[in-house]
Design an enzyme around this catalytic site. Sequence first.
Site, PDB file in Angstrom:
ATOM      1  N   TRP A   1       0.835  -1.206   0.000  1.00 20.84           N
ATOM      2  CA  TRP A   1       0.000   0.000   0.000  1.00 20.84           C
ATOM      3  C   TRP A   1       0.870   1.257   0.000  1.00 20.84           C
ATOM      4  O   TRP A   1       0.509   2.267  -0.608  1.00 20.84           O
ATOM      5  CB  TRP A   1      -0.908  -0.002   1.228  1.00 20.84           C
ATOM      6  CG  TRP A   1      -1.757   1.224   1.382  1.00 20.84           C
ATOM      7  CD1 TRP A   1      -3.012   1.435   0.904  1.00 20.84           C
ATOM      8  CD2 TRP A   1      -1.414   2.437   2.088  1.00 20.84           C
ATOM      9  NE1 TRP A   1      -3.481   2.682   1.249  1.00 20.84           N
ATOM     10  CE2 TRP A   1      -2.518   3.321   1.981  1.00 20.84           C
ATOM     11  CE3 TRP A   1      -0.295   2.858   2.801  1.00 20.84           C
ATOM     12  CZ2 TRP A   1      -2.512   4.584   2.552  1.00 20.84           C
ATOM     13  CZ3 TRP A   1      -0.287   4.124   3.367  1.00 20.84           C
ATOM     14  CH2 TRP A   1      -1.391   4.969   3.237  1.00 20.84           C
ATOM     15  N   HIS A   2       2.018   1.176   0.673  1.00 26.29           N
ATOM     16  CA  HIS A   2       2.861   2.363   0.810  1.00 26.29           C
ATOM     17  C   HIS A   2       3.555   2.758  -0.481  1.00 26.29           C
ATOM     18  O   HIS A   2       3.917   3.929  -0.645  1.00 26.29           O
ATOM     19  CB  HIS A   2       3.907   2.144   1.912  1.00 26.29           C
ATOM     20  CG  HIS A   2       3.363   2.300   3.290  1.00 26.29           C
ATOM     21  ND1 HIS A   2       2.725   1.284   3.959  1.00 26.29           N
ATOM     22  CD2 HIS A   2       3.333   3.370   4.125  1.00 26.29           C
ATOM     23  CE1 HIS A   2       2.343   1.703   5.148  1.00 26.29           C
ATOM     24  NE2 HIS A   2       2.688   2.973   5.274  1.00 26.29           N
ATOM     25  N   GLY A   3       3.770   1.827  -1.369  1.00 22.38           N
ATOM     26  CA  GLY A   3       4.429   2.235  -2.597  1.00 22.38           C
ATOM     27  C   GLY A   3       4.757   1.080  -3.516  1.00 22.38           C
ATOM     28  O   GLY A   3       4.803  -0.078  -3.091  1.00 22.38           O
TER      29      GLY A   3
END
Length: 473
Positions: free
Chosen positions: A326-328
């Site tokens: 989700w973060h990247g």
Amino acid sequence: MLFNSIEFLLFLPTVFLLYWFVFAGSLRLQNVLILVSSYVFYGWWDYRFLLLIFLSTIVDYIIGQSIDSTESKASRRSLLYVSMIFNLGVLGFFKYFNFFIDSWVELLDSFGYKVEDTFTLQIILPVGISFYTFQTMSYTIDVYRRNLKPTKDFISFASFVSFFPQLVAGPIERATNLLPQILSKRQFNSGIAIQGLRLIVWGMFKKVVIADSLAPVVDNIFSNYHDLDGGTLFFGAIFFAFQIYCDFSGYSDIAIGVSKLFGFELMSNFKFPYFSRDIGEFWRRWHISLSTWFRDYLYIPVGGSRGGKWVSLRNIFVIFLVSGFWHGANWTFIIWGLIHALLYVPSFILSTNRRFVSSVVAEKNNIPSVRELWQMGSNFFFVTLAWVFFRSESTVMAWDYLKRIFLDFSYHISFKDYLFFYILPFVIVEWFLRKDERLSNVNKFVWLVLTLVFLVLIFAKFGTQQSFIYFQF
């Protein structure tokens, strides 16, 4: 528009005065103002991306109404899938398209197949797309579960999706919490407004004074890590741990504080996570809105801890890996999530993962025991090492960075100014605030003194307008 900008210093009081002194008599006009202000706030970066928010709003508004109007379980499920496919499709297209293309090329290359020409997109990632996508998805899921009655007020729903204080970096609000507040008449409360101002000042201090002061030092260390000794690299990891915490929690504090000025209560997003005594407590205190979102909308639906140890372990790894992704769109984030899963597993197997659910460190006094110091120190050590992957540009860089810390641990550069003038005083203040994350019970005189000090330091540093780290997610 950045919170730490001149534009926002003019924007906020203007909206505040209109909200309470011009439109106070009409809930609908107040909500229209919130919606227009939110679109102006977001469009300040790039007005073209307003179309994405508007499309997401339209789709989930219509689907919410449609789910509620049908009794067919199959039809309701199909409508929910349409919402999720649309939202995750938009998110995946903008955020992960190039990642999957590059990963596929690398996989083929490992088998000896050379791909000369690949198609990638040269586009700008819409600011905060991961945040508002998850926020609007919570609405359709809760409507599907019959935890929430869909609203027919499109203005209010659009205001919920685009609510400007937390639009681009959270907290990720649930429709069950924020939407009813938007639909209800608000009354100005001076006490709550003062709490909001305290949080704004505290959040701005963390961002402008702490995070932005550490940022150039961290950037320099990570950019030149191959020329530095292990001790310097270890301090660089520690500085980044405080940079990202002050940057992200500072945004959340400002968002919560601004919301209070307009009569809204948002959920807490941070509760002094670096005072956690194990990784389970850390994740109950770090980015709470995301961790609880994954718990309620992914971990529990796939079985949670109901299927025995092995199924639960599988679900734990799924949650942490998805959280990393989700973060990247980079393998560094996935490995970061994997590290946290591995840190969490021992306490889960030993059934100690929930031993600190309802307590804070040194709860009865302000002096931690030797055992608590060891628990906090060791937990912070492993969390800090994991941050190296989060900050690094590639997995190769992260492994090399960590290798140099442990194989070349000498120390030649002095960072005492940053330790003693930024981190140490900040940790001391946080320690005495750790039982009250909303700053609602701080002694008025003490807070007045702290506010004056914070404001002097903020205005001394103000003007650089460095973006918040989590805007890229």
